[in-house]
Write a protein that holds these residues in place. Sequence first.
Motif, PDB file in Angstrom:
ATOM      1  N   ASN A 277       0.828  -1.208   0.000  1.00 29.51           N
ATOM      2  CA  ASN A 277       0.000   0.000   0.000  1.00 29.51           C
ATOM      3  C   ASN A 277       0.859   1.254   0.000  1.00 29.51           C
ATOM      4  N   LYS A 278       1.934   1.233   0.820  1.00 30.92           N
ATOM      5  CA  LYS A 278       2.789   2.410   0.940  1.00 30.92           C
ATOM      6  C   LYS A 278       3.506   2.720  -0.371  1.00 30.92           C
ATOM      7  N   SER A 279       4.028   1.673  -1.022  1.00 32.75           N
ATOM      8  CA  SER A 279       4.760   1.887  -2.274  1.00 32.75           C
ATOM      9  C   SER A 279       3.849   2.415  -3.371  1.00 32.75           C
ATOM     10  N   ILE A 280       2.644   1.854  -3.466  1.00 37.68           N
ATOM     11  CA  ILE A 280       1.714   2.312  -4.494  1.00 37.68           C
ATOM     12  C   ILE A 280       1.217   3.724  -4.182  1.00 37.68           C
TER      13      ILE A 280
ATOM     14  N   ILE B 218      -6.256   7.890  -8.260  1.00 42.11           N
ATOM     15  CA  ILE B 218      -6.692   6.506  -8.365  1.00 42.11           C
ATOM     16  C   ILE B 218      -6.810   5.901  -6.974  1.00 42.11           C
ATOM     17  N   ASN B 219      -7.847   5.084  -6.767  1.00 42.21           N
ATOM     18  CA  ASN B 219      -8.057   4.435  -5.477  1.00 42.21           C
ATOM     19  C   ASN B 219      -7.733   2.944  -5.577  1.00 42.21           C
ATOM     20  N   PHE B 220      -7.347   2.356  -4.469  1.00 41.66           N
ATOM     21  CA  PHE B 220      -7.035   0.937  -4.474  1.00 41.66           C
ATOM     22  C   PHE B 220      -7.451   0.299  -3.155  1.00 41.66           C
ATOM     23  N   ASN B 221      -7.449  -1.038  -3.165  1.00 41.96           N
ATOM     24  CA  ASN B 221      -7.907  -1.826  -2.032  1.00 41.96           C
ATOM     25  C   ASN B 221      -6.787  -2.739  -1.558  1.00 41.96           C
ATOM     26  N   GLY B 222      -6.283  -2.523  -0.344  1.00 42.56           N
ATOM     27  CA  GLY B 222      -5.197  -3.343   0.182  1.00 42.56           C
ATOM     28  C   GLY B 222      -5.704  -4.669   0.731  1.00 42.56           C
ATOM     29  N   VAL B 223      -5.032  -5.766   0.380  1.00 38.90           N
ATOM     30  CA  VAL B 223      -5.395  -7.096   0.877  1.00 38.90           C
ATOM     31  C   VAL B 223      -4.134  -7.843   1.308  1.00 38.90           C
ATOM     32  N   LYS B 224      -4.310  -8.798   2.219  1.00 39.11           N
ATOM     33  CA  LYS B 224      -3.178  -9.593   2.680  1.00 39.11           C
ATOM     34  C   LYS B 224      -2.841 -10.716   1.712  1.00 39.11           C
ATOM     35  N   ASP B 225      -3.861 -11.176   0.982  1.00 37.88           N
ATOM     36  CA  ASP B 225      -3.696 -12.339   0.117  1.00 37.88           C
ATOM     37  C   ASP B 225      -4.526 -12.157  -1.146  1.00 37.88           C
ATOM     38  N   ALA B 226      -4.019 -12.685  -2.262  1.00 42.10           N
ATOM     39  CA  ALA B 226      -4.717 -12.523  -3.543  1.00 42.10           C
ATOM     40  C   ALA B 226      -6.112 -13.135  -3.526  1.00 42.10           C
TER      41      ALA B 226
ATOM     42  N   ARG C 127       6.613  -5.101   3.964  1.00 40.85           N
ATOM     43  CA  ARG C 127       6.218  -4.089   4.941  1.00 40.85           C
ATOM     44  C   ARG C 127       7.116  -2.858   4.907  1.00 40.85           C
ATOM     45  N   GLU C 128       8.304  -3.044   4.355  1.00 39.50           N
ATOM     46  CA  GLU C 128       9.255  -1.931   4.294  1.00 39.50           C
ATOM     47  C   GLU C 128       8.754  -0.828   3.349  1.00 39.50           C
TER      48      GLU C 128
ATOM     49  N   GLY D 201      15.960  -3.457  -7.279  1.00 39.91           N
ATOM     50  CA  GLY D 201      16.053  -4.818  -7.797  1.00 39.91           C
ATOM     51  C   GLY D 201      15.540  -5.832  -6.798  1.00 39.91           C
ATOM     52  N   LYS D 202      15.858  -5.623  -5.522  1.00 34.05           N
ATOM     53  CA  LYS D 202      15.425  -6.545  -4.465  1.00 34.05           C
ATOM     54  C   LYS D 202      13.899  -6.591  -4.366  1.00 34.05           C
ATOM     55  N   PHE D 203      13.258  -5.438  -4.468  1.00 38.24           N
ATOM     56  CA  PHE D 203      11.799  -5.411  -4.344  1.00 38.24           C
ATOM     57  C   PHE D 203      11.104  -5.868  -5.631  1.00 38.24           C
ATOM     58  N   ALA D 204      11.762  -5.714  -6.759  1.00 36.55           N
ATOM     59  CA  ALA D 204      11.230  -6.267  -8.013  1.00 36.55           C
ATOM     60  C   ALA D 204      11.150  -7.785  -7.909  1.00 36.55           C
ATOM     61  N   ILE D 205      12.185  -8.392  -7.330  1.00 32.49           N
ATOM     62  CA  ILE D 205      12.199  -9.847  -7.137  1.00 32.49           C
ATOM     63  C   ILE D 205      11.115 -10.261  -6.146  1.00 32.49           C
ATOM     64  N   LYS D 206      10.961  -9.501  -5.056  1.00 29.17           N
ATOM     65  CA  LYS D 206       9.928  -9.821  -4.071  1.00 29.17           C
ATOM     66  C   LYS D 206       8.543  -9.833  -4.713  1.00 29.17           C
ATOM     67  N   SER D 207       8.281  -8.832  -5.527  1.00 24.05           N
ATOM     68  CA  SER D 207       6.989  -8.751  -6.195  1.00 24.05           C
ATOM     69  C   SER D 207       6.783  -9.930  -7.135  1.00 24.05           C
ATOM     70  N   LEU D 208       7.811 -10.233  -7.926  1.00 21.30           N
ATOM     71  CA  LEU D 208       7.707 -11.332  -8.886  1.00 21.30           C
ATOM     72  C   LEU D 208       7.493 -12.663  -8.176  1.00 21.30           C
ATOM     73  N   ARG D 209       8.263 -12.916  -7.144  1.00 17.12           N
ATOM     74  CA  ARG D 209       8.137 -14.193  -6.429  1.00 17.12           C
ATOM     75  C   ARG D 209       6.751 -14.347  -5.798  1.00 17.12           C
ATOM     76  N   ALA D 210       6.248 -13.281  -5.208  1.00 16.22           N
ATOM     77  CA  ALA D 210       4.923 -13.337  -4.588  1.00 16.22           C
ATOM     78  C   ALA D 210       3.847 -13.594  -5.647  1.00 16.22           C
ATOM     79  N   ALA D 211       3.975 -12.941  -6.789  1.00 15.58           N
ATOM     80  CA  ALA D 211       2.988 -13.108  -7.867  1.00 15.58           C
ATOM     81  C   ALA D 211       3.031 -14.518  -8.444  1.00 15.58           C
ATOM     82  N   VAL D 212       4.234 -15.040  -8.669  1.00 10.26           N
ATOM     83  CA  VAL D 212       4.362 -16.391  -9.232  1.00 10.26           C
ATOM     84  C   VAL D 212       3.846 -17.433  -8.251  1.00 10.26           C
ATOM     85  N   GLN D 213       4.098 -17.229  -6.969  1.00  7.56           N
ATOM     86  CA  GLN D 213       3.578 -18.157  -5.963  1.00  7.56           C
ATOM     87  C   GLN D 213       2.052 -18.173  -5.991  1.00  7.56           C
TER      88      GLN D 213
END
Length: 350
Positions: free
Chosen positions: A45-48, A59-67, A82-83, A97-109
């Motif tokens: 939420n913070k990054s977006i 633009i408005n968005f909805n924060g969720v813990k899980d897809a 959380r950072e 780069g570190k957070f790009a990987i975090k996003s990708l890994r979470a999405a692929v999972q």
Amino acid sequence: MKETGKIKLGISIGDLNGIGCEVALKTFLDSRMMDFCTPVIFASNKSISQQKVELGLNINFNGVKDASQAVEGKINIVNAWRETPKLEFGQATEEAGKFAIKSLRAAVQALKQNKIDALVTAPINKNNIQAEDFKFPGHTDYLAQELKGESLMFMVANSLRVGLLTDHIAVKDVAEAITPKLVRDKVLTMVNSLKMDFGIRRPKIALLGINPHSGDNGTIGEEDDKILKPTVKELFDQGTLVYGPYSADSFFGSGSHENFDAILAAYHDQGLIPFKTLSFGKGVNYTAGLDKVRTSPDHGTAYEIAGKGEADESSFKEAVFTAIQVLRNRNEYMELNKNPLQKQKTKKAS
């Protein structure tokens, strides 16, 4: 994809210092996009919020813990961290780069767990994503490891479709990497994708030569004569409509590409230079051959315009539409090609 409800479309956010967030958010500024899918962005939420403020996007968005908690009709943000990473538009930083990987890994999972139906990946920087536990030259290689199937980098823009025999390898290694087995595997992966993902019943494929003028009968290298030609003949004799190798220098300029459903290029720039020349801004990178659907825009991080609000979301929007259409085509294909015995059992049960 679920029997009911809209397609749940996952989005990995890419490099926070590039234009990935901008093109993703701009795509869904158009509320009509919600009629086609439910977007699920893997970030925080913070990054977006930070991107939204910096880019001046209303633009408005909805924060969720899980897809699995994503709400239809809203832009959903899965909090993958959380950072609060430092935002430095236009800079290739290790942190981004570190957070790009975090996003990708979470999405692929989430994709592997069927919590999202398809994935669109925003651009990454191939240098700053490298880490001890992540040594891949790009999305395609990582997805090939994580998902089932034989991957093919497939660039698509309407009827123009260009796949690659070799993708992110040095030019000096191309000839050695191309073997009869590789050619067979990539051609058959392309054929299956054209049938299943694009609804083409009898695909016709052109293979481009490795050397200038396809080797000129061995005068400029023997790879085309010794590897490509025999393999093309073998596949053709088995019923696959594959032709070539064709001289790459004049193939697109002469309009020859219009006679085929897809073109298989020998290496990265041989295929992507003409593809992007003919379709830049409208093209989509599709990873064919895997058990899940993934697309991305045809451009990179575009650091030079990052944070200026100038990024054009057209290619990202095309990536969204392509992912949706491929998923629908694939589901329809699977339904039509179910085992006849299984169909009979289903009828009796009903």
